[in-house]
Design a protein around this motif. Structure first.
Motif, PDB file in Angstrom:
ATOM      1  N   THR A 148      -6.740  -6.451  -0.982  1.00 17.75           N
ATOM      2  CA  THR A 148      -7.688  -7.400  -0.387  1.00 17.75           C
ATOM      3  C   THR A 148      -8.100  -8.445  -1.404  1.00 17.75           C
ATOM      4  O   THR A 148      -8.096  -9.656  -1.120  1.00 17.75           O
ATOM      5  N   THR A 178      -9.370   3.138   4.794  1.00 14.91           N
ATOM      6  CA  THR A 178      -9.952   3.533   3.502  1.00 14.91           C
ATOM      7  C   THR A 178     -11.433   3.902   3.630  1.00 14.91           C
ATOM      8  O   THR A 178     -11.869   4.931   3.106  1.00 14.91           O
ATOM      9  N   ALA A 195      -5.025  -6.493   5.083  1.00 13.38           N
ATOM     10  CA  ALA A 195      -5.611  -5.625   4.060  1.00 13.38           C
ATOM     11  C   ALA A 195      -7.082  -5.314   4.372  1.00 13.38           C
ATOM     12  O   ALA A 195      -7.530  -4.175   4.224  1.00 13.38           O
ATOM     13  N   HIS A 226       0.817  -1.215   0.000  1.00 12.08           N
ATOM     14  CA  HIS A 226       0.000   0.000   0.000  1.00 12.08           C
ATOM     15  C   HIS A 226       0.853   1.268   0.000  1.00 12.08           C
ATOM     16  O   HIS A 226       0.651   2.161  -0.828  1.00 12.08           O
ATOM     17  N   TYR A 246      -5.928  -0.596  -0.613  1.00  8.92           N
ATOM     18  CA  TYR A 246      -6.263  -1.742   0.233  1.00  8.92           C
ATOM     19  C   TYR A 246      -7.364  -2.600  -0.387  1.00  8.92           C
ATOM     20  O   TYR A 246      -7.397  -3.814  -0.194  1.00  8.92           O
ATOM     21  N   ALA A 247      -8.257  -1.976  -1.135  1.00 10.73           N
ATOM     22  CA  ALA A 247      -9.305  -2.761  -1.801  1.00 10.73           C
ATOM     23  C   ALA A 247      -8.690  -3.723  -2.809  1.00 10.73           C
ATOM     24  O   ALA A 247      -9.095  -4.895  -2.915  1.00 10.73           O
ATOM     25  N   ASP A 258      -7.286  -2.820   7.391  1.00  7.85           N
ATOM     26  CA  ASP A 258      -6.921  -1.465   6.987  1.00  7.85           C
ATOM     27  C   ASP A 258      -7.953  -0.872   6.029  1.00  7.85           C
ATOM     28  O   ASP A 258      -8.170   0.347   6.014  1.00  7.85           O
ATOM     29  N   LEU A 259      -8.583  -1.731   5.245  1.00 13.39           N
ATOM     30  CA  LEU A 259      -9.626  -1.260   4.327  1.00 13.39           C
ATOM     31  C   LEU A 259     -10.790  -0.651   5.103  1.00 13.39           C
ATOM     32  O   LEU A 259     -11.261   0.448   4.778  1.00 13.39           O
ATOM     33  N   THR A 260     -11.260  -1.351   6.120  1.00 16.94           N
ATOM     34  CA  THR A 260     -12.399  -0.837   6.888  1.00 16.94           C
ATOM     35  C   THR A 260     -12.005   0.327   7.788  1.00 16.94           C
ATOM     36  O   THR A 260     -12.728   1.321   7.873  1.00 16.94           O
TER      37      THR A 260
END
Length: 263
Positions: free
Chosen positions: A112, A168, A160, A101, A108-109, A163-165
């Motif tokens: 993932t 991001t 991932a 990242h 991150y999407a 960190d996405l939730t």
């Protein structure tokens, strides 16, 4: 009254546990697993900030190889060796997702999806070659290699997703942790009430332990302006390390007693 069939089944399970190179899946297993994910998250952040990203990744990679080599050399499940490998997979898996990242600019999407595909491919290969994804059958050789490939993929995927939730999507660490705490209960409920495969529910829960532990550890460690308690990633890592060492010491004593009982 214990029937001969029930006694034989218990003996078979005990024998399989002795031959396996991974721990039995108990409540303690899940607690220690979640602790390692939290420690991996904060330790990765602390080392990257203290040593710099490249030295941190290089050092973690070497320690991971050493831990996996020790695990491969072991002839049976040794709690200290096994959990040391899990801790290093946690630290390095976190760094892999973060480097993708930060250094490479991969969202991150996207990471993932990439790590989910990688995990699916490992599972597909494992099942095609061995006919099962059951962890209690991991006793060395090719099956153990596939097991650790799956473990590394779950850590990277979980990092991932967390960190996405949290970052991001902007949900924050505590709300994300509470979300994953709720989601991790679903596999057990699905297995109990719908008869969902225990192998599927195990790996479902295993993936979710990563963002669960990491989100709560980050929440404890990061600054208040990022929604945390500002305890510091170093102190949080140290506290988690001490708890893990004590838990592994207890597991080692329990494992020794069990083997003595089996003769």
């Amino acid at each position: 009254m214990t029937t001969p069939r029930a006694a034989h089944r218990r003996q078979a399970v005990a024998t399989q546990a002795v031959l396996s190179k991974v721990p039995q899946v108990t409540a303690v297993f899940w607690v220690v697993k979640i602790l390692t994910t939290g420690m991996g998250e904060t330790t990765s952040d602390y080392l990257a900030r203290t040593l710099g990203p490249i030295p941190a990744v290089g050092s973690a990679g070497l320690l991971l190889l050493a831990a996996l080599f020790a695990q491969a050399r072991a002839r049976r499940y040794v709690p200290a060796v096994y959990w040391a490998a899990v801790v290093m997979v946690s630290v390095f898996g976190t760094m892999a997702a973060d480097v993708a990242h930060v250094a490479l600019g991969v969202p991150y999407a996207a990471s993932t999806v990439a790590f989910a595909v990688a995990l699916a491919l490992v599972f597909l290969l494992w099942h095609r070659l061995e006919g099962t994804l059951a962890v209690e059958t991991v006793a060395g050789g090719r099956r153990e290699v596939l097991y650790w490939c799956a473990v590394m993929a779950t850590f990277a995927l979980g990092t991932a997703v967390g960190d996405l939730t949290a970052a991001t999507l902007g949900w924050g660490y505590l709300p994300s942790g509470l979300l994953f705490a709720a989601l991790i209960a679903l596999p057990a409920l699905a297995h109990r009430f719908s008869g969902l495969s225990p192998v599927l529910t195990f790996w479902w829960a295993y993936v979710l332990t990563r963002p669960l532990g990491a989100c709560f550890a980050d929440w404890a460690g990061v600054s208040r302006d990022r929604g945390g308690l500002d305890l510091g990633t170093g102190p949080v890592s140290l506290v988690l390390a001490v708890i893990i060492v004590l838990a592994v010491a207890w597991l080692s004593a329990t494992e020794l007693r069990a083997r003595r009982a089996l003769g």
